[in-house]
Design an enzyme around this catalytic site. Structure first.
Site, PDB file in Angstrom:
ATOM      1  N   SER A   1       0.850  -1.183   0.000  1.00  0.00           N
ATOM      2  CA  SER A   1       0.000   0.000   0.000  1.00  0.00           C
ATOM      3  C   SER A   1       0.886   1.233   0.000  1.00  0.00           C
ATOM      4  O   SER A   1       2.106   1.149   0.116  1.00  0.00           O
ATOM      5  CB  SER A   1      -0.897   0.026   1.251  1.00  0.00           C
ATOM      6  OG  SER A   1      -1.736  -1.097   1.303  1.00  0.00           O
TER       7      SER A   1
ATOM      8  N   SER B   1      -3.555  -3.302  -3.063  1.00  0.00           N
ATOM      9  CA  SER B   1      -2.831  -2.138  -2.535  1.00  0.00           C
ATOM     10  C   SER B   1      -3.822  -1.082  -2.055  1.00  0.00           C
ATOM     11  O   SER B   1      -4.724  -0.681  -2.788  1.00  0.00           O
ATOM     12  CB  SER B   1      -1.927  -1.545  -3.624  1.00  0.00           C
ATOM     13  OG  SER B   1      -1.157  -0.477  -3.115  1.00  0.00           O
TER      14      SER B   1
ATOM     15  N   ASP C   1      -4.178   2.528  -1.551  1.00  0.00           N
ATOM     16  CA  ASP C   1      -3.520   3.767  -1.976  1.00  0.00           C
ATOM     17  C   ASP C   1      -4.409   4.935  -1.589  1.00  0.00           C
ATOM     18  O   ASP C   1      -5.420   5.223  -2.245  1.00  0.00           O
ATOM     19  CB  ASP C   1      -3.284   3.747  -3.482  1.00  0.00           C
ATOM     20  CG  ASP C   1      -2.349   2.617  -3.914  1.00  0.00           C
ATOM     21  OD1 ASP C   1      -1.928   1.847  -3.041  1.00  0.00           O
ATOM     22  OD2 ASP C   1      -2.051   2.519  -5.106  1.00  0.00           O
TER      23      ASP C   1
END
Length: 345
Positions: A229, A267, A269
């Site tokens: 991340s 991930s 983000d």
């Protein structure tokens, strides 16, 4: 503590805008950053490599003097706390805290303890408080199930905050991996007329072949390193409201794309942006409040967008060039980015 170098020390200059004095988020006047780093070996190949990082939007009392803020989720595979109210009300009223995925609860507890000590009115003569805690998964290097992060580490990170701070494998970045090299905390800043834009990242994403700044070298890399991340915090002293800060936060995706992120399925983000130019009084009884903000159509808005893109890209690169080789659980080792692999830019 850290004898590694930042990208500009290696002759890499990103973008065309001028950099702030220290090339960190704290070039925005009043912003402070603090770390607590936890690093120790346990039994049975278990290792603690984790920590907490605190970002303070200004030097005053954050609950009494809130800052306009916004958040933008590029990919929501994350466990960040407090974003619902930031999105609804458009302000931040506590330090922005970063840690590992299983540390969110402990960091919330410690931050709440700190803020309650500073603010006797909360939960009594006034409302409750919204805490913002962002996370990345450091379980490749860190024995995350041991839950080493405790509430007192959050309080200490806030108390450690200053205008000067380390980057790389420190604080919340102690166990992070970026492009399968050692990642973590990175920062950069830009000057836009009389204002500043600063970015701080906790980088924990990407694969070697995606990284656009280094010649691809997969030798010895564990391909089972999971998707990670990135937490991105944007600060500015330019007078912007929460809607404009939302627009600003979206431009961080440009910097991520330039350095090589594809924003993987797994991930998280997440971008949080604030301006400390206009502060909001908690106890004001004014029916109407007037603030100054930049006009959307003015060309300087484009320059602010550019500043975010450039500073995000450079902050990620600084997280890599600043981080040192780190040993983790199960005998794992994540190498620091070798400078000799960097391409000419």
């Amino acid at each position: 503590m850290n004898n590694r170098l930042k990208a500009r020390d290696l002759g890499i200059q990103i973008g065309s805008l001028s950099v702030g004095k220290h090339n960190q988020i704290t070039d925005v006047p009043g912003v402070q950053v603090g770390h607590v780093t936890l690093s120790r070996e346990l039994e049975d190949q278990e290792v603690i490599q984790t920590g907490v990082t605190a970002v303070l939007p200004h030097e005053g009392h954050l609950f009494y003097k809130k800052v306009p803020a916004a958040c933008y989720v590029l990919n929501g595979f994350g466990k960040t706390a407090g974003l619902v109210q930031v999105d609804e009300l458009g302000n931040i009223e506590a330090p922005i805290m970063l840690t590992n995925t299983f540390g969110v609860g402990a960091v919330m507890d410690g931050t709440l303890d700190y803020m309650l000590e500073q603010t006797p009115e909360v939960g009594d003569t006034t409302g409750t408080i919204n805490l913002v805690v962002g996370e990345c998964n450091d379980s490749y290097l860190n024995s995350i199930r041991r839950r080493a992060v405790k509430p007192e580490h959050a309080k200490l990170a806030i108390e450690n905050a200053s205008s000067s701070f380390d980057e790389g494998a420190v604080g919340a970045g102690a166990g992070m991996v970026c492009f399968q090299y050692k990642g973590g905390i990175g920062s950069s800043s830009r000057k836009v007329e009389e204002w500043h834009v600063g970015v701080l990242v906790n980088s924990n994403f990407g694969r070697r072949e995606e990284f656009r700044y280094a010649n691809y070298n997969s030798a010895g890399v564990d391909q089972d390193i999971p998707d990670g991340s990135i937490m991105i915090t944007i600060a500015t002293d330019a007078p912007l409201d929460s809607r404009q800060l939302k627009r600003l936060s979206k431009r961080a995706s440009v910097g991520l794309g330039r350095i090589g992120s594809h924003i993987h399925h797994g991930s998280g983000d997440i971008i949080i942006a604030f301006s400390n130019s206009n502060q909001v009084d908690h106890f004001s009884e004014d029916q109407v409040k007037t603030f100054t903000s930049i006009q959307d159509s003015h060309p300087v808005m484009n320059t602010l967008f550019q500043a975010v893109a450039e500073a995000t890209e450079e902050a990620v690169l600084n997280s890599l060039t600043s981080a040192h080789t780190t040993l983790g659980r199960k005998g794992r080792k994540v190498e620091a980015l070798p400078y000799e692999l960097l391409k000419n830019h």
